[in-house]
Design a protein around this motif. Structure first.
Motif, PDB file in Angstrom:
ATOM      1  N   VAL A 170       0.843  -1.196   0.000  1.00  0.00           N
ATOM      2  CA  VAL A 170       0.000   0.000   0.000  1.00  0.00           C
ATOM      3  C   VAL A 170       0.880   1.248   0.000  1.00  0.00           C
ATOM      4  O   VAL A 170       0.654   2.185  -0.771  1.00  0.00           O
ATOM      5  CB  VAL A 170      -0.950   0.004   1.220  1.00  0.00           C
ATOM      6  N   THR A 173       2.194   1.903  -3.436  1.00  0.00           N
ATOM      7  CA  THR A 173       1.205   2.488  -4.361  1.00  0.00           C
ATOM      8  C   THR A 173       0.995   3.962  -4.047  1.00  0.00           C
ATOM      9  O   THR A 173       0.628   4.736  -4.921  1.00  0.00           O
ATOM     10  CB  THR A 173      -0.162   1.779  -4.306  1.00  0.00           C
TER      11      THR A 173
ATOM     12  N   GLY B  87      -3.991   3.621  -7.180  1.00  0.00           N
ATOM     13  CA  GLY B  87      -4.472   3.679  -5.803  1.00  0.00           C
ATOM     14  C   GLY B  87      -5.014   2.309  -5.463  1.00  0.00           C
ATOM     15  O   GLY B  87      -5.561   1.634  -6.327  1.00  0.00           O
ATOM     16  N   VAL B  89      -7.165  -0.155  -2.634  1.00  0.00           N
ATOM     17  CA  VAL B  89      -7.966  -0.320  -1.422  1.00  0.00           C
ATOM     18  C   VAL B  89      -8.251  -1.807  -1.293  1.00  0.00           C
ATOM     19  O   VAL B  89      -8.778  -2.424  -2.210  1.00  0.00           O
ATOM     20  CB  VAL B  89      -9.289   0.467  -1.491  1.00  0.00           C
ATOM     21  N   ALA B 156      -6.411   6.436  -0.979  1.00  0.00           N
ATOM     22  CA  ALA B 156      -6.070   5.981  -2.334  1.00  0.00           C
ATOM     23  C   ALA B 156      -6.325   7.087  -3.359  1.00  0.00           C
ATOM     24  O   ALA B 156      -5.550   7.255  -4.301  1.00  0.00           O
ATOM     25  CB  ALA B 156      -6.880   4.736  -2.679  1.00  0.00           C
ATOM     26  N   LEU B 164      -7.631   3.117 -10.095  1.00  0.00           N
ATOM     27  CA  LEU B 164      -7.983   2.798  -8.719  1.00  0.00           C
ATOM     28  C   LEU B 164      -8.284   1.304  -8.652  1.00  0.00           C
ATOM     29  O   LEU B 164      -9.120   0.797  -9.411  1.00  0.00           O
ATOM     30  CB  LEU B 164      -9.212   3.611  -8.298  1.00  0.00           C
TER      31      LEU B 164
END
Lengths: 269, 367
Positions: A170, A173, B87, B89, B156, B164
């Motif tokens: 994470v 990114t 991004g 999630v 994000a 995304l």
């Protein structure tokens, strides 16, 4: 002792309970013996003895220096082992564990062979810089670090592996470099593991005897740590040895108290 | 823009060969697309997402986005994760536990070179957009699952990603929280303007948030189309189970839904506001005459197509804006259903599931 929490399974068998009780006795009796044998009446005067203060100071100083060295060198090593893949990683992890199983005296001999006057590193050090390591306080720190480093590295590597590696994903990114991820995400997350590893390595260094006496000698004021002083006194003045032993025991119990959440936490029922 | 459209979007040829799984997928998406990636466990959905993010090396293939090559195994190009502007999630949310909500969201802008003050300002604006301004100084453990996932979405989006990647973002939430976030997510994704890849297990996500659905099975795309196309004619058993649903949009008042197109539908779930209603094709009964049975929802419609579908016959009707009915071969024969024929379709109110659609209604773009 607690009662059996699952009575439906039947009583705990004696053939397990008896050896368990013997084991407890084996662990507890020497400690009780030490406490009983300590000359409590003379304790105050034994404890203000300059030799004790000196040895305690050297012990705390060298153990703390070793602990910091373990953290500075061991954290990067733990990270490399936990977060990168390379050929021979298994071998490196195995090498890291060697001092755990190596007899401390052998560790001392090995350190002498490397850092002694004619050693692989010690020879050039002496020839080029006129520096000799063995039988100095630096040698004590080196011996302590050698035996304590595996405790730190393996404990922190475990903490790193226990964390979710997707935190790193994470962070990547989000644009963070690996160094930034290490500094701002990984490090804060394993801080408790680092603390425990430091304490473990400190405790191991405080108790270090064999490697120290072999590689650094037993010189009051420079290399005589608490365990070495106790060993020396046991031959000349046993009462003093017991008193000093009690002092070290108290230090150990403090470490145990700090680490109790890690070691004494009951497994979930 | 029209000429360069293909290079502005995402073009991905992804081959990941692993002993246990092989993923071989070609996928394109334009800015503004929300692509739902569905499929059984082990079909490669997450691997596809990780490949686009750069977290999973390609065995062979090419990924380009925003006019830039991200991966090209032939040319030897492999952009780092940081350079790709994605991004992410995840189901596990993974907010940094030691940072406040604001610092979590500011992490991206800060990593990408914004000053501390600017990054915090960005973060505050994003938390505001996600409606969690009042949680700004909380740490993740002080947030509910739904709140934490909102912060994760803000985090994000705060780096202004081209793509995304959402990996089951609602799966860890309880039903109520998932429903609320689904509505908001649909709205934010519509405003976002980039490309979204949404891995999901839930038909309602695929059918209400996405404008395109990609069905993966054993590492390959077995179907690709609009939510309406995929739900109408799912090509695999999994897709059928997952998206073989009738989805209608409308405005609910109490237990009466006024459907887009003018007809009405009775439910057993009172709700006031815009809704999606869903019911399985097997819940649709067909008859020649208007029935007087217990079914409270009846529409007259013309049969569009009739095709065998597993052990049943799948009938498409133009009633209520397009319905799918699964009937047994026997009753299909008895009715003599054939394209062009007029029939009555009925659905029991108890078979209908109501999903709140939120104030900004954005039904899947059905073409």
């Amino acid at each position: 002792m607690t009662t059996d929490s699952s009575p439906a399974l039947g009583r705990a068998p004696l053939r397990l309970l008896v050896p368990a009780a013997v084991a407890i006795g084996l662990l507890v009796v020497p400690v009780v013996g030490l406490v009983l044998r300590t000359p409590w009446r003379e304790l105050p005067e034994l404890l203000v003895e300059p030799a004790l203060r000196q040895a305690l100071w050297i012990s705390v100083l060298t153990a703390t220096a070793a602990m910091l060295l373990c953290a500075v060198l061991g954290l990067p090593l733990a990270w490399v082992l936990a977060r990168t893949t390379f050929r021979g990683r298994g071998l490196v992890r195995g090498l890291v564990a060697v001092p755990l199983v190596m007899p401390p005296v052998v560790a001392g001999v090995a350190l002498l062979a490397a850092f002694g006057r004619t050693g692989v590193v010690g020879g050039p050090l002496r020839d080029l810089f006129g520096v000799t390591v063995p039988f100095t306080t630096v040698a004590v720190v080196l011996a302590h670090t050698f035996v304590a480093l595996p405790f730190f590295v393996l404990s922190v590597e475990g903490a790193l592996r226990a964390g979710n590696p997707d935190y790193d994903s994470v962070a990547a990114t989000l644009g963070a470099s690996r160094w930034m991820t290490f500094r701002r995400v990984t490090l804060p997350l394993v801080l408790p593991g680092i603390g425990a590893g430091m304490l473990l390595s400190w405790a191991r260094a405080m108790g270090e005897f064999g490697a120290t006496i072999t590689f650094a000698g037993n010189y009051p004021g420079t290399t005589q740590t608490m365990p070495l002083l106790i060993y020396s006194r046991l031959q000349s003045d046993p009462d003093a040895a017991y008193a000093l032993g009690l002092v070290l025991l108290v230090f150990s119990l403090i470490v145990l108290a700090v680490l109790r959440d890690r070691w004494l936490r009951e497994a979930p029922a | 823009m029209t000429v360069n459209a293909r290079t502005e979007g995402l073009d991905a040829e992804v081959v990941v060969a692993r002993p246990e799984h092989r993923l071989d997928v070609t996928l394109s998406a334009e800015p503004g697309d929300v692509v739902a990636v569905v499929g059984p466990n082990g079909s490669g959905k997450t691997t596809l997402l990780r490949a686009v993010a750069g977290l999973q090396p390609l065995s062979s293939g090419r990924i380009s986005c925003g006019g830039r090559v991200w991966d090209d195994t032939v040319a030897g190009v492999r952009l780092s994760v940081q350079e790709r502007r994605v991004g992410m999630v995840l189901q596990d949310i993974l907010l940094f536990p030691h940072l406040t909500a604001t610092d979590n969201v500011a992490f991206g802008p800060r990593s990408r070179g914004r000053t501390r003050a600017d990054a915090r300002r960005d973060a505050t604006a994003w938390l505001d957009r996600l409606g969690v301004t009042d949680l700004a100084e909380r740490r993740p453990h002080q947030l509910s699952g739904g709140q934490a996932q909102r912060v994760a979405v803000a985090r994000a989006l705060a780096t202004d990603p081209l793509v995304l990647l959402l990996d089951e973002p609602l799966a860890a939430l309880d039903v109520g929280a998932a429903m609320a976030l689904r509505l908001e997510l649909a709205r934010h994704l519509a405003e976002y303007g980039g490309i979204t890849l949404l891995v999901t297990h839930d038909a309602i996500d695929a059918l209400t948030i996405a404008n395109r659905v990609v069905v993966l099975d054993e590492g390959r795309i077995v179907q690709h189309g609009t939510p309406a196309e995929v739900s109408a004619l799912p090509r695999t058993a999994h897709a059928a189970r997952l998206v073989g649903l009738n989805v209608l949009h409308g405005q609910s008042r109490g237990s009466l839904v006024e459907l887009v197109g003018g007809t009405e539908l009775v439910t057993t779930t009172p709700y006031d506001g815009p809704v999606h209603v869903t019911f399985p094709p097997a819940a649709v009964a067909l008859s020649r005459e208007a029935g007087s049975g217990s079914a409270r929802n009846q529409w007259r419609g013309r049969v569009g197509s009739v095709a065998p579908h597993g052990t049943v016959v799948r009938v498409h009707l133009d009633a209520a804006g397009g319905l799918i009915a699964d009937v047994t071969a026997e009753s299909a024969g008895r009715l003599g259903v054939a394209p062009g024929q007029e029939v009555w379709a009925s659905v029991k109110a108890t078979e209908v599931t109501v999903h709140a659609a939120g104030p900004v209604d954005r039904p899947a773009r059905i073409t």
